[in-house]
Design a protein around this motif. Structure first.
Motif, PDB file in Angstrom:
ATOM      1  N   GLY A 153       0.835  -1.194   0.000  1.00 31.23           N
ATOM      2  CA  GLY A 153       0.000   0.000   0.000  1.00 31.23           C
ATOM      3  C   GLY A 153       0.865   1.237   0.000  1.00 31.23           C
ATOM      4  O   GLY A 153       1.707   1.427  -0.865  1.00 31.23           O
ATOM      5  N   ASP A 154       0.659   2.082   0.990  1.00 26.54           N
ATOM      6  CA  ASP A 154       1.456   3.297   1.123  1.00 26.54           C
ATOM      7  C   ASP A 154       2.678   3.108   2.014  1.00 26.54           C
ATOM      8  O   ASP A 154       3.464   4.023   2.202  1.00 26.54           O
ATOM      9  N   VAL A 155       2.840   1.911   2.572  1.00 28.27           N
ATOM     10  CA  VAL A 155       3.923   1.649   3.518  1.00 28.27           C
ATOM     11  C   VAL A 155       5.069   0.942   2.812  1.00 28.27           C
ATOM     12  O   VAL A 155       4.861  -0.033   2.090  1.00 28.27           O
ATOM     13  N   SER A 156       6.268   1.434   3.032  1.00 22.95           N
ATOM     14  CA  SER A 156       7.466   0.813   2.477  1.00 22.95           C
ATOM     15  C   SER A 156       8.258   0.186   3.620  1.00 22.95           C
ATOM     16  O   SER A 156       8.644   0.872   4.576  1.00 22.95           O
ATOM     17  N   ILE A 157       8.490  -1.120   3.536  1.00 24.02           N
ATOM     18  CA  ILE A 157       9.249  -1.832   4.567  1.00 24.02           C
ATOM     19  C   ILE A 157      10.656  -2.080   4.025  1.00 24.02           C
ATOM     20  O   ILE A 157      10.830  -2.864   3.089  1.00 24.02           O
ATOM     21  N   PRO A 158      11.663  -1.438   4.605  1.00 26.68           N
ATOM     22  CA  PRO A 158      13.030  -1.551   4.086  1.00 26.68           C
ATOM     23  C   PRO A 158      13.706  -2.857   4.536  1.00 26.68           C
ATOM     24  O   PRO A 158      14.586  -2.857   5.385  1.00 26.68           O
ATOM     25  N   TRP A 159      13.330  -3.962   3.934  1.00 29.47           N
ATOM     26  CA  TRP A 159      13.869  -5.252   4.359  1.00 29.47           C
ATOM     27  C   TRP A 159      15.358  -5.382   4.049  1.00 29.47           C
ATOM     28  O   TRP A 159      16.076  -6.071   4.776  1.00 29.47           O
ATOM     29  N   GLY A 160      15.832  -4.718   3.025  1.00 28.64           N
ATOM     30  CA  GLY A 160      17.257  -4.761   2.719  1.00 28.64           C
ATOM     31  C   GLY A 160      18.081  -4.101   3.817  1.00 28.64           C
ATOM     32  O   GLY A 160      19.144  -4.602   4.209  1.00 28.64           O
ATOM     33  N   LEU A 161      17.597  -2.975   4.322  1.00 28.47           N
ATOM     34  CA  LEU A 161      18.273  -2.282   5.415  1.00 28.47           C
ATOM     35  C   LEU A 161      18.264  -3.140   6.675  1.00 28.47           C
ATOM     36  O   LEU A 161      19.299  -3.310   7.327  1.00 28.47           O
TER      37      LEU A 161
END
Length: 148
Positions: A50-58
């Motif tokens: 949605g509008d949320v970005s989860i920085p899994w790489g970080l």
């Protein structure tokens, strides 16, 4: 039974030679540089929900830095190898944070880039500065005082 002047051999930690220590530190630095390079390339990966970005790489990169440094400190038996790996990770992150010849960057400005630029160094300081815990062998060897 031999003479009473024979030295008694006790359980001692094997002493490592200076060349073995130098090789260990060199390997730790190379592993740190490799991991720092790979994690810097992958730190920008994110899941968009949605509008949320989860920085899994970080998150994966930071957990990996902590695991790498803790593991090296535990396996190598001291801070020196962990300092070498820390220097490798921090050097790779710092070098890859600079703009390339064409002006392109791997660590873009923004919150993710800022966290990636600073957090590996902070993790390194914590891992290296964390006090050494007494080994289990030392704790078992010391008799416990009993209160009657």
């Amino acid at each position: 039974m031999s003479g009473g002047n024979a030295p008694v051999e006790r359980d001692r930690e094997p002493r490592t030679s200076i060349s073995a220590r130098v090789r260990t530190i060199a390997i730790a630095v190379v592993v740190g540089v490799v991991y720092g390079t790979v994690a810097t390339v992958g730190h920008r990966h994110a899941w968009q929900i949605g509008d949320v970005s989860i920085p899994w790489g970080l998150l994966a990169g930071l957990v990996g830095v902590a695991a790498l440094l803790i593991g090296i400190r535990m396996v190598a038996g001291g801070r020196v190898a962990a300092i070498g790996a820390s220097a490798g990770v921090v050097a790779a992150v710092a070098l890859l944070s600079l703009p390339g010849p064409g002006g392109s960057v791997l660590v873009a400005s923004g919150i993710v880039g800022t966290i990636w630029s600073v957090a590996p160094a902070l993790i390194a300081v914590l891992v290296v500065a964390w006090p050494s815990l007494p080994s289990r062998g030392a704790a078992v060897a010391q008799p416990r005082a009993t209160h009657a």
